[in-house]
Design a protein around this motif. Structure first.
Motif, PDB file in Angstrom:
ATOM      1  N   UNK A 146       0.867  -1.135   0.202  1.00 55.22           N
ATOM      2  CA  UNK A 146      -0.063   0.110  -0.207  1.00 55.22           C
ATOM      3  C   UNK A 146       0.567   1.445  -0.389  1.00 55.22           C
ATOM      4  N   UNK A 147       0.644   1.732  -0.892  1.00 57.92           N
ATOM      5  CA  UNK A 147       2.073   3.525  -1.063  1.00 57.92           C
ATOM      6  C   UNK A 147       0.705   3.425  -0.016  1.00 57.92           C
ATOM      7  N   UNK A 148       2.052   5.363   0.086  1.00 56.82           N
ATOM      8  CA  UNK A 148       1.337   6.162   1.297  1.00 56.82           C
ATOM      9  C   UNK A 148       1.512   6.967  -0.344  1.00 56.82           C
ATOM     10  N   UNK A 149      -0.090   7.675   0.875  1.00 58.35           N
ATOM     11  CA  UNK A 149      -0.632   8.930  -0.770  1.00 58.35           C
ATOM     12  C   UNK A 149       0.017  10.023  -0.848  1.00 58.35           C
ATOM     13  N   UNK A 150       1.049  10.488  -0.004  1.00 58.81           N
ATOM     14  CA  UNK A 150       2.216  11.795  -0.143  1.00 58.81           C
ATOM     15  C   UNK A 150       3.441  11.177  -0.456  1.00 58.81           C
TER      16      UNK A 150
END
Length: 1426
Positions: A1039-1043
């Motif tokens: 799950x990539x972090x949004x920023x």
């Protein structure tokens, strides 16, 4: 009062050097790991991991020779050639922090390093300017003249210490000067000095290999040397000459416009006799980012100056050539340089070493692990240019994944790449030079003729009296390079990886986890280690976790099992050689009444054999095969039977005569040891029988025992044939009367070695050493075995005492009459000696005796199970029975000392009766455990991916996304106990883009836009959260972090999810910070995730869980720390505030309390369970102790302390009802603070009292401390229980408490340990010692050991551990700081001999049992659940 112990020593390599240390003919590798020195040698062997047998190539492996702890932090390692050394090789210079230099050499008599001298330049001897930084705040570097005429230590801000060394002929020159008349200088006399033991070494004892050193400020050489950058001695000068890179003002990238090209390079020659210098060369206006000077030997010569963006070469005449490797070189400097900026190289922290000495090519290892080759265009004696090219991945340019910390050249075109960021690599290189058959043009021939004419003219102009001119041989070597420039320019280098040094450094984060199939009380330490492509997720255990293959329930009732290999019928015994790949054919099972025999099927199943001549009645003592698997041998207590390959009876050899059988003193066999073709049988009463197998006749005959051995009593013995004896079998026996070690040759049984001093357990067992009176140890068992892997193993002598202590001795050969540097004959046992190898093994106390029933149903006490050398997997190990406790294995990796690890038994196995090596289908090179009470046999395998260099079982796992080509850098890790999942935060570096666009103006998906046109952009981490199964270690979700930003914390905390029911559930809490540029403030974010159930992927049961975002809150300030507070709340350090938040049912975070941090940058926040006590640390303002209450919600400060400390981490440590605050600072020190409101100096508790400080030598991992409970009782309770047990034993088992001798102990407080992960790959542990009597006892023992033990490099452990406290801290301490005990030094008590140890313990006021009890606590035995 605390005690600090290193559970895992440093593993990250900081420095390395290659030199002929052991002798003049072999190159050794010396490696420094912060405070540990290791000596290696290279061993060549076949690559057993090759895919095809016909493609096996020769590979080199690193093999450890010695490991020595240092009481200091190593800053440099250099080789020095002295006129005389004890081995004829080189000596080693070790530079340490605080301006110390140790000169050591190899001592062949004791087979270890020996200190020649130590030189220190700290204290009042050297005056520093009043405003200059102190020695501990300044870097020190060591450089050595290539001709070994002197060494220079740069310390402080601008001080230089010169240490001259004597050369051949210096003594005669001094005589000429003193006597006033000339002498014959043709034959220089060798230097003469004494060794460390006082014995004369080559004559006169008053002459040392060094002269008087002197210190001079660099400004005495030139007033402009106010800001030195780096210096190094240069090659090809007749006097010691060094080049120094410096500036008259401090270089600054922030002031690049005002201080552009402010560096200068100057060359000075030293007159060691007059202590004067002369400036030869000065090159000014060099680029401001140069940071390193590398001297170059011929054919290139001069020096290479390394910058962050360019290379600059300066030759001996001052001519400079430069090359730009990225686009910033020409922007930041006006220096003329060739353009190769298209490579876009980053030279920060790169390491450079000479690759090919014939052409002068250099190997450049960049900070991402990739490699480049730097070449020079040499015309005549001049360098006309430089060129650099990357090594492609196809040629091995990416085989090294770690950032380099040091490089060392080894024999055979090999290079060692040391690293502090991951595993260190041993690589080799080959060079392909294509043949050039192209016809030269007329212009090329004219150029060659002109070059030859110019070279001839230059040679005519050479001045023979020029002091600094190159020699004729050097000129010839330089000229020969020009003719090969065309071919060398087209050369291609290929690199191959040979071996790796495993490393855990740096440790980025730690957590505790549990595997689903592990026992309820077992945990594991999971750490995020390494940086960049070398980063891994490490699973660490203190014991070995085997792989359970199968359970053989058909072998119920078994007491002993033997799995053997036999050759098929018809195979000639003379040519029958058993291979390691051949599987076992038979298994023999012995129980109380019988011995059964089974055969293995190709599938691994067993079938019992019935119709054979094998005697199945009664139990057997041992079963083995002889004559390369053509003879079966069955040993019983009264006889030996031999069988052929079809188990047909061949012989019956009685071990008891008819007269002995009718007497009451019948001596039965008690043990058997086999070394094909010999058999050693030990009998009751100390007798022995030796037999030999005849492979041609297929028979076994008993050897005649000489009259000199007849009647002697032997405690134990073994047979050995291996590298120690040159492949010749020998008998190693332990004398029952004197305890001496006696070695006999076979089959003549002639005595070849006697170690009479073995019962004294000396540091070096010398057969010629005189015996002394004193305490002796009672020896009960002896074993000589090879330890290591199949490719690299070493023999060891293992001794077991009556107290179950294990003592290791490593054999070596020393002949004082042999010439220096001449290799000794390994088969000359008369020159054999043994060196004690340190180990920290503490035997488990087991007062139970195993009572068995014999064939008649009578209870008997069996002989303790012996040590057994077996082959498991590709390792040679020794099995150590554990009685009613878990058994142990002695394991040695090629790059480590022998380690003793427990074997973790499967949950359904309650105890072990015996162990046997097994090699069958499905259990290749495994082992079988025979359970107690006849509950069956378990077939197990060693873990395939585990390593044991550190004394722990470590398995590493690379984290990779589906789109990744290389492993990601693991930064944070947490464990979700409810789901059995690990949450891992990993990152990869990407281009940094300034987020200068407001959110309302940015387009969808846009983070920011570029404000410049550069292509080599700064890097920033891009984080991804990964979900891993604790059972299979398989990645389930990414799950990539949004920023993009910096992830500062990841924790799994119990949070209150309902305001009505107050239900708490474990949630994943992630805090991050986004740095948006110089003019924009930082933005923080707090993200809360939950694990929810989803539809699993077919055949992957663990995939039914995924992360789901539950809440996210963005803050104006950066969130730097996260901690769970009582009541299911989240505590955060946000900017200059401490804030407590709660999770609402609508998915938002509601602040409930805050505290102003008073303009502090809080980086550490910890809370002690549900007590409401918390600590917060600042990078410059010390630490706060506070309290937390829920009704009402309130944060309050109780006290402050550690003013001026740069706090990296802190934790609360409870002890005996009290509370201590442990603080780790940025200088590698640990401080203990106490909260005592009643103390007059505490200001009613507002100031924390400074209780003690301790220098660890390594920087602690921020936020990595783990507070763990101990399963052992505190010190006072243990001493009371020990006294009660001893008193009960003296009163014939009566309870001493009932007689009033010793009162019953009060209910003890819980004992806790504090684990401290360190960036060097080490793990330390702090144990509280609240009892004053225990602290005084251990302190006295530490004082005695500091005086008695031999400390490597002549360093003082007390000075190393001492910390200079600040005035403010000292004033707050009131009564002064108490010292913290050094647990690693206390554990070295086992290095002493038996007599010396008894004396030291007596002076310290303790005994062996009390010492063992104390060492058990401070060594972390209470953490057996890890």
């Amino acid at each position: 009062m605390q005690c600090y112990t290193e559970l895992i020593p440093p593993t990250a390599v900081t420095h390395a050097v290659s030199l002929p240390l052991l002798n003049a003919h072999t190159t050794n590798l010396v490696v420094a790991k912060t405070s540990i020195l290791q000596v290696f040698e290279l061993k060549d062997g076949l690559d057993t991991q090759a895919v095809h047998d016909d493609s096996q190539t020769t590979v080199s492996r690193l093999s450890l020779i010695g490991e020595y702890p240092l009481s200091g932090t190593v800053t440099s390692l250099r080789s020095i050639s002295l006129p005389t050394t004890r081995t004829g090789g080189h000596a080693l210079l070790i530079a340490l922090r605080d301006a110390k230099i140790s000169l050591v050499e190899w001592d062949p008599e004791n087979y270890r390093i020996s200190t020649i001298s130590i030189h220190y330049y700290e204290g009042d001897n050297v005056l520093l300017p009043p405003f200059d930084p102190s020695l501990k705040d300044s870097e020190s570097s060591l450089t050595v003249d290539p001709s070994s005429r002197c060494a220079a230590l740069r310390f402080g801000q601008r001080h230089l210490a010169i240490l001259p060394f004597r050369q051949h002929g210096d003594e005669l020159a001094e005589e000429v000067q003193e006597d006033g008349f000339d002498a014959d200088m043709t034959d220089a006399a060798p230097l003469k000095r004494t060794g460390t033991n006082g014995a004369e070494v080559y004559g006169d004892a008053n002459i040392t290999p060094y002269k008087t050193s002197f210190v001079l400020p660099l400004t005495t050489l030139d007033l402009a040397l106010t800001h030195p950058v780096d210096l190094a001695f240069l090659h090809e000068y007749r006097e010691p000459t060094f080049g120094i890179l410096s500036s008259y003002q401090q270089p600054s990238q922030a002031l690049i416009d005002e201080r552009k090209d402010c560096l200068s390079y100057q060359v000075f020659t030293l007159d060691l006799e007059q202590r004067a210098s002369t400036n030869l060369i000065s090159v000014s206006k060099l680029p401001s980012d140069l940071w390193k000077v590398i001297p170059l030997a011929l054919p290139v010569g001069g020096a290479l100056l390394v910058g962050t963006d360019e290379f600059v070469h300066v030759d001996q005449s001052g001519k400079a050539n430069a090359i730009a490797v990225n686009e910033f070189a020409t922007r930041a400097s006006g220096f003329s340089m060739a353009d190769q900026s298209s490579l876009q190289l980053r030279l920060e922290d790169c390491e450079i070493v000479t690759l090919d000495s014939r052409t002068g090519d250099l190997l450049v290892v960049l900070n991402d692990g990739s490699m480049c080759v730097l070449s020079f265009r040499v015309v005549g004696r001049n360098v006309n240019g430089l060129s650099i090219m990357r090594v492609s991945s196809a040629n091995g340019g990416m085989i090294n994944a770690s950032a380099p910390s040091c490089l060392a050249n080894l024999d055979g075109q090999k290079v060692f790449v040391g690293s502090e960021d991951g595993n260190s690599s041993l690589i080799s290189w080959v060079k392909d030079i294509p043949s050039i058959n192209r016809k030269r043009s007329h212009a090329q021939m004219l150029d060659k003729e002109l070059a030859a004419i110019e070279d001839a003219e230059d040679e005519e102009e050479l001045d023979e009296d020029d002091l600094y001119a190159a020699t004729a041989e050097a000129t010839k070597r330089t000229s020969s390079v020009t003719s090969q420039m065309a071919a060398d320019a087209a050369a291609t280098y290929h690199f191959t990886l040979h071996d790796e040094l495993q490393s855990l450094g740096p440790i980025n984060d730690t957590c505790l986890g549990r595997a689903p199939d592990a026992a309820a009380e077992k945990l594991e330490v999971v750490a995020a280690v390494g940086r960049g492509r070398a980063s891994r997720l490490a699973f660490m255990h203190r014991d070995i976790i085997p792989q359970n293959v199968r359970s053989r329930d058909e072998l119920l009732g078994a007491r002993d099992v033997w799995s053997v290999r036999a050759k098929a019928n018809g195979t000639l015994a003379a040519t029958a050689n058993l291979s390691d790949t051949e599987l076992d054919t038979h298994v023999f099972v012995s129980d109380v009444t019988s011995t059964r025999v089974y055969t293995y099927a190709p599938t691994g199943e067993i079938t019992e054999l019935i119709d054979t001549d094998f005697d199945t009645e009664g139990p057997s003592l041992a079963i083995a095969t002889l004559a390369s698997g053509t003879i079966f041998l069955q040993c019983r207590r009264n006889e030996i039977r031999t069988y052929d390959q079809e188990l047909g009876l061949s012989q019956i050899i009685p071990l008891v005569d008819d007269d002995e059988a009718q007497s009451a003193n019948m001596q039965m066999a008690v043990a058997m040891n086999v070394c094909d073709p010999f058999v050693l049988v030990l009998r009751e009463g100390g007798g022995l029988v030796v037999l030999k197998a005849d492979p041609v006749a297929g028979e076994v005959e008993m050897l005649d025992v000489p009259e000199s051995l007849d009647g002697m009593k032997w405690v134990d013995g073994c047979l050995y044939s291996g590298p120690l004896t040159g492949g010749t079998p020998m008998a190693w026996l332990l004398d029952g009367e004197s305890g001496a070690l006696r070695v006999f040759s076979l089959p003549a049984l002639e005595r070849v070695f006697v170690g009479a001093g073995l019962p004294f357990l000396p540091p070096v067992l010398d057969p010629g050493a005189p015996l002394r009176r004193g305490a002796k140890a009672t020896l009960t068992e002896l074993l000589v075995a090879d330890l290591g892997t199949k490719e690299s193993n070493r023999p060891f002598l293992i001794i077991r005492t009556s107290l179950d202590e294990l003592v290791f001795y490593e054999p070596f050969y020393y002949n004082p009459l042999s010439e220096v540097g001449v290799s000794r004959n390994a088969q000359d046992v008369s020159t054999l000696r043994f060196r004690k190898v340190p180990n920290n093994y503490i035997p488990k106390y087991d007062d139970t005796e195993e009572v068995e029933e014999d064939a008649d149903g009578l209870e008997t006490t069996s002989r303790p199970q012996p040590l057994r050398a077996i082959r498991v997997g590709h390792r040679h190990v020794v099995y150590v029975p554990g009685g009613s406790k878990n058994p142990n294995f002695i394991i040695k990796e090629p790059t480590s000392l022998p380690r003793i690890l427990d074997l973790r038994l499967p949950p359904d196995v309650k105890g072990i009766r015996s162990l046997a090596a097994v090699n069958t289908t499905g259990c290749e090179n495994g082992f079988a455990l025979v359970q107690r009470a006849g509950e069956g046999v378990q077939n197990l395998l060693f873990p395939t991916n585990a390593t044991f260099e550190t004394g722990w079982s470590v398995e590493k796992l690379a984290i990779m996304d589906n789109t990744d080509e290389a492993p990601r850098e693991v930064r944070k890790v947490g464990f979700h106990e409810g789901r059995g999942m690990y949450v891992v935060a990993s990152c990869v570096d990407g281009d940094w883009i300034e987020s200068g666009v407001p959110d309302d103006e940015a387009e969808e998906g846009e983070v920011g836009r570029s404000i410049d046109d550069i292509s080599l952009r700064p890097q920033m981490p891009y984080y991804t959260l990964s979900l891993l199964s604790a059972k299979t270690h398989q990645a389930i979700q990414h799950l990539p972090l949004p920023r993009p930003g910096i992830l500062t914390a990841l924790k799994v905390l119990p949070l209150e999810v309902s305001e009505r029911t107050h239900e708490q559930r474990h949630m994943i809490v992630v805090s991050s910070t986004l740095i948006r540029g110089q003019d924009a403030p930082a933005i923080g974010a707090l993200t809360i995730l939950d694990l929810i159930d989803v539809v699993p992927v077919p055949d992957v049961l663990e995939s039914g869980v995924q992360m789901h975002g539950l809440a996210r809150e963005e803050t104006k300030g950066a969130i730097t720390a996260v901690e769970g507070f009582g009541g299911g709340l989240i505590g955060t350090a946000q900017g200059m505030k401490l804030m407590v938040r709660g999770l609402k049912e609508d998915g938002t975070c509601l602040p409930v309390a805050f505290l102003d941090a008073q303009q502090a940058f809080v980086g550490t926040l910890r809370c002690l369970g549900t007590t409401g006590l918390w600590v917060a640390g600042d990078v410059g303002k010390g630490i706060w102790l506070g309290g937390w209450t829920q009704e009402p919600y309130r944060l309050s400060i109780l006290g402050r302390g550690g003013y001026g400390l740069d706090v990296l981490d802190g934790e609360l440590l409870p002890a005996a009802g009290g509370l201590a605050v442990l603080v780790a600072d940025g200088e590698g020190a640990i401080h203990c603070l106490g909260y005592d409101p009643e103390h007059p100096d505490s200001g009613l508790g507002q100031r924390l009292l400074h209780r003690g400080s301790f220098q660890v030598g390594h920087t602690a991992t921020p936020g990595g401390m783990l507070l763990l409970p101990s399963t052992l009782a505190p010190f006072a309770s243990q001493q009371i229980e020990l006294a009660r047990a001893l008193t009960a034993a003296s009163t014939n088992g009566q309870d001493a408490a009932t007689n009033g001798a010793i009162p019953a102990p009060p209910p003890p407080h819980r004992l806790y340990h504090l684990l401290i992960p360190l960036t060097s790959g080490a793990i330390g542990m702090v144990t509280p010692i609240p009892e004053e009597s225990t602290f005084r006892r251990l302190s006295a023992l530490q004082t005695q050991l500091t005086t008695v033990l031999e400390h490597s490099a002549g360093l003082n452990p007390r000075a190393y551990r001492a910390v200079e406290t600040s005035t403010m801290a000292a004033s707050a301490s009131g009564t002064g700081a108490r010292g913290v005990l050094d647990g690693s030094l206390l554990q070295r008590v086992s290095e002493l001999g038996a007599t010396r140890r008894a004396e030291v313990l007596g002076r310290a006021g303790t005994d062996g049992w009390a010492m063992r009890s104390d060492l058990e606590v401070i060594s972390g035995a209470g953490l057996g659940y890890l």
